[in-house]
Design an enzyme around this catalytic site. Structure first.
Site, mmCIF file in Angstrom:
data_model
loop_
_atom_site.group_PDB
_atom_site.id
_atom_site.type_symbol
_atom_site.label_atom_id
_atom_site.label_comp_id
_atom_site.label_asym_id
_atom_site.label_seq_id
_atom_site.Cartn_x
_atom_site.Cartn_y
_atom_site.Cartn_z
ATOM 1 C CG ASP A 43 -2.016 1.044 1.124
ATOM 2 O OD1 ASP A 43 -2.662 1.101 0.065
ATOM 3 O OD2 ASP A 43 -2.191 1.818 2.077
ATOM 4 C CG ASP A 102 0.219 1.025 -4.059
ATOM 5 O OD1 ASP A 102 0.582 1.831 -3.188
ATOM 6 O OD2 ASP A 102 -0.889 0.443 -4.017
ATOM 7 C CG ASP A 143 -6.207 0.576 0.687
ATOM 8 O OD1 ASP A 143 -5.356 -0.280 0.372
ATOM 9 O OD2 ASP A 143 -5.963 1.797 0.726
#
Length: 223
Positions: free
Chosen positions: A66, A69, A91
Site C-alpha cells: 500500500d 505502489d 484497501d
C-alpha cells in the site's frame, strides 16, 4: 497518527523495493493487486485455523504494498484517478479480510477461550466502522468538504491489530488482542462520529448563505 511516518517508510525503508519493481517493469496497479491478494490469503488462510502469528507474518510481507505502489506511481509520474480509486477499493477488501479472518477465528473450533461470540461481534464492529470511516472521508471529499481526522486512521488500525494479534499468539497472552479490539472498536466509533460532526458543521456553513436545509440534501441512489 502513523501517517506522519509515511514519508520515512516510502522514501527510506521501502525505496529499494520501489526501485526494483520499477526496474522489472511492474506497474503500481499490479503491486496493489498482488498486495491485496497476499493480505487476503494470509488473513483467511491462517487466522480461521488459529495460526495467528503465521498469519500476521504472512500479511506483513504484503501489507506494505500500500506504500510501495503510491511511491512507484509518483516516481514514474503515473498517478491517476483510476489508480487512486483502485487503491482505495482494494484497501477495503484487505481490511475486510483481516477483521473477517479474526471473526472466523473467534467463531471456529480453534478458538479455545471464553466469549468467542462477543469477540466475533467486536471484530465485525471494527470491520464495519473501519469501512464507514473511509467512506465518510471519501463521500465528504466528493462533496467538496473535508472529513479527515479522528483517532483511528487506516494505518493505526492495521498496525495495532496486526502487532497485538501476533504478540498475543507469540506470548500466549490473548488479552493483548482483546484489549486492542475493544480499543479499535471505541476509536473507530469515535472517528465516525467526529467525521460526521465535522462534515455537518461544514455543510451548515456552506448551505447557510443560500438558505438551504442541510437535512434536505438529495441523497444519491445506493448511498
Amino acid at each position: 497518527m502513523l501517517d506522519r511516518f509515511k514519508d520515512f517508510w516510502q522514501g527510506v525503508v521501502l525505496m529499494p523495493f520501489v526501485k526494483l519493481f520499477i526496474k522489472l517493469g511492474i506497474s503500481p496497479d499490479t503491486v496493489t493487486f498482488v498486495g491485496t491478494l497476499g493480505v487476503c490469503a494470509g488473513a483467511l488462510a491462517f487466522f480461521p485455523r488459529g495460526e495467528l502469528l503465521w498469519g500476521v507474518l504472512f500479511i506483513t510481507a504484503f501489507v506494505f504494498s500500500d506504500l510501495i505502489d503510491g511511491k512507484m506511481a509518483r516516481t514514474l509520474g503515473r498517478s491517476s484517478r483510476f489508480g487512486a480509486f483502485w487503491d482505495s477499493t482494494l484497501d477495503r477488501i484487505g481490511d475486510g479480510a483481516i477483521f473477517g479472518g479474526l471473526a472466523l477465528y473467534f467463531a471456529g473450533d480453534h478458538y479455545d477461550g471464553d466469549h468467542g461470540y462477543l469477540y466475533l461481534c467486536v471484530s465485525l464492529w471494527c470491520l464495519v466502522m473501519g469501512s464507514v470511516t473511509s467512506y465518510a472521508r471519501a463521500r465528504a471529499e466528493s462533496l467538496g468538504m473535508d472529513a479527515r481526522g479522528g483517532l483511528a486512521e487506516r494505518a493505526d488500525r492495521l498496525v495495532s491489530i496486526l502487532v497485538m494479534t501476533g504478540l498475543s499468539d507469540l506470548l500466549d497472552l490473548p488479552i493483548l488482542m482483546y484489549v486492542t479490539l475493544w480499543a479499535l472498536a471505541a476509536a473507530s466509533a469515535y472517528t465516525v462520529v467526529f467525521r460526521v460532526r465535522k462534515v455537518y458543521l461544514q455543510a451548515v456553513a456552506l448551505d447557510a448563505p443560500s438558505g438551504a436545509d442541510p437535512d434536505a440534501v438529495e441523497k444519491p441512489d445506493g448511498a
